[in-house]
Design an enzyme around this catalytic site. Structure first.
Site, mmCIF file in Angstrom:
data_model
loop_
_atom_site.group_PDB
_atom_site.id
_atom_site.type_symbol
_atom_site.label_atom_id
_atom_site.label_comp_id
_atom_site.label_asym_id
_atom_site.label_seq_id
_atom_site.Cartn_x
_atom_site.Cartn_y
_atom_site.Cartn_z
ATOM 1 N N HIS A 88 0.842 -1.183 0.000
ATOM 2 C CA HIS A 88 0.000 0.000 0.000
ATOM 3 C C HIS A 88 0.886 1.244 0.000
ATOM 4 C CE1 HIS A 88 -3.826 -2.023 0.438
ATOM 5 N NE2 HIS A 88 -3.341 -2.757 1.417
ATOM 6 N N PHE B 86 -10.950 -8.498 12.725
ATOM 7 C CA PHE B 86 -11.139 -7.209 13.368
ATOM 8 C C PHE B 86 -12.513 -6.661 12.996
ATOM 9 C CE2 PHE B 86 -6.871 -7.724 11.441
ATOM 10 C CZ PHE B 86 -6.290 -8.322 12.540
ATOM 11 N N ASP C 295 -15.397 -4.661 12.124
ATOM 12 C CA ASP C 295 -15.586 -3.267 11.742
ATOM 13 C C ASP C 295 -16.856 -3.123 10.910
ATOM 14 O OD1 ASP C 295 -14.883 -4.423 9.322
ATOM 15 O OD2 ASP C 295 -13.329 -2.964 8.835
ATOM 16 N N ASP D 188 -8.905 -11.432 7.168
ATOM 17 C CA ASP D 188 -9.464 -10.104 7.390
ATOM 18 C C ASP D 188 -8.858 -9.083 6.437
ATOM 19 O OD1 ASP D 188 -9.169 -7.289 8.737
ATOM 20 O OD2 ASP D 188 -10.865 -8.206 9.763
ATOM 21 N N ASP E 110 -9.565 -5.471 1.902
ATOM 22 C CA ASP E 110 -9.093 -4.988 0.604
ATOM 23 C C ASP E 110 -10.130 -5.277 -0.485
ATOM 24 O OD1 ASP E 110 -6.708 -3.955 1.544
ATOM 25 O OD2 ASP E 110 -5.542 -5.752 1.099
#
Length: 360
Positions: free
Chosen positions: A60, A245, A247, A333, A338
């Site tokens: 990235h 995670f 979210d 994850d 992504d």
């Protein structure tokens, strides 16, 4: 087992145990096992086709390209502030332009930090952000002209002051010194982070039971592991104990792949909420079902979505491992997040839940 080791062993299973408890007691979010199997096959095929690995983290543009102590301080700062980037004002959504490219969402945070560092502002130094004025920090995280302010900017400044003071007072101003205390254990590091920093304590009540998600504490460990590709300061002997995670975007991707399902009433609420929040602003109600608008932090539906997302990824991980391919929840994850960004248009019919929270 010595008392200390037993304590960390219990910590290691707390998030996963919470997710399983939430899954068992959920009324509006489900993890269909046939969907999990199909999702596992599709995700594995896609990950293998692109050779997805920890190396992708540093690909990235905005993440540190060199694994060193400066990268660790960068990661800690970013993950301390890694929450609530969605906008209810899409026509003037918070954005940051750096080197000719405009970023939105999570990447605005990374861009703002890198912009400050390039301008000579020591924004990753705890001694700086523990005492910097509101005005200084607002300038660091300023958006492009004509856009809204960074969401929850006041809360982010409070977080910086809290974690900065702890690091200065107890760890000579460096998160690297706290990292050294974990002795190569991911779970020890999660425990230290949630013990030392109140803002990382992603804990809730669900059906009379205390549950833990620890999204930011766990992604902090995962980012260090990925940056160092599991070596040196990023080597954790128990890294596979870290869960996904929970979210906004990964649940959307899980629904897309069929590993997560919402009840008709929840799906209707989420779809109406997207319309209401973006048309008339942030509404809020505690009743269940609430009036369409923001889903309050700690609401049973919010807990069900996040907890079942953790459980769904765990089930996908187990399916993939049964095929003889080793994988952990972190890589799953990272890939799903992504994917959700790359294929956002293809998934726009699947609503995300809108909750303002410092936890994610």
């Amino acid at each position: 087992m010595p008392t200390a080791d037993r304590h960390f062993s219990e910590d290691a299973s707390r998030v996963l145990a919470s997710a399983q408890f939430i899954n068992t007691h959920s009324q509006d979010v489900f993890v269909p096992q046939d969907g999990v199997k199909r999702a596992a096959s599709q995700i594995l095929t896609r990950m293998q086709s692109v050779g997805y690995s920890t190396a992708d983290w540093k690909k990235h543009t905005l993440t540190p390209s060199v694994a060193n102590s400066q990268a660790i301080e960068w990661i800690f700062l970013v993950d301390a502030l890694n929450f609530s980037f969605w906008s209810d004002q899409p026509h003037c959504q918070y954005s940051v332009t750096l080197d000719g490219k405009t970023y939105q969402g999570y990447w605005t945070l990374c861009a703002a930090v890198n912009r400050a560092l390039a301008a000579g502002v020591p924004v990753t130094d705890a001694a700086y952000y523990a005492k910097a004025s509101d005005e200084e920090l607002a300038h660091v995280f300023r958006g492009d002209e004509g856009v809204e302010s960074m969401p929850l900017l006041g809360e982010r400044i409070k977080v910086l002051r809290e974690v900065g003071r702890v690091l200065v007072d107890k760890y000579q101003g460096r998160f690297t010194n706290l990292l050294a205390c974990c002795e190569g254990s991911a779970q020890r590091l999660v425990h230290l982070v949630v013990s030392e920093f109140a803002c990382f304590r992603d804990e809730h009540q669900f059906h009379g039971h205390a549950v833990a998600m620890y999204k930011r504490a766990q992604i902090l460990v995962a980012d260090i592991w990925a940056c160092f590709e599991g070596k040196g300061l990023g080597r954790f002997v128990d890294i596979d104990s870290i869960t996904m995670f929970a979210d906004y975007r990964v649940p959307q991707a899980l629904c897309h792949f069929g590993a997560l399902e919402y009840s008709p009433r929840l799906l209707e609420f989420l779809r109406e909420s997207e319309k209401v929040v973006r048309e008339v602003g942030e509404l809020n109600a505690q009743q269940c079902p609430p009036t369409p608008g923001l889903l309050p932090p700690g609401h049973p539906w919010e807990i069900e979505i996040r907890g079942n997302s953790i459980w769904a990824v765990e089930c996908i991980k187990r399916c993939i491992e049964e095929s003889g391919t080793p994988v952990n929840a972190i890589l799953l994850d990272f890939y799903l997040w992504d994917y959700s960004k790359e294929y956002s248009k293809e998934m726009q019919e699947i609503p995300i839940h809108l909750t303002r929270s410092i936890n994610y």
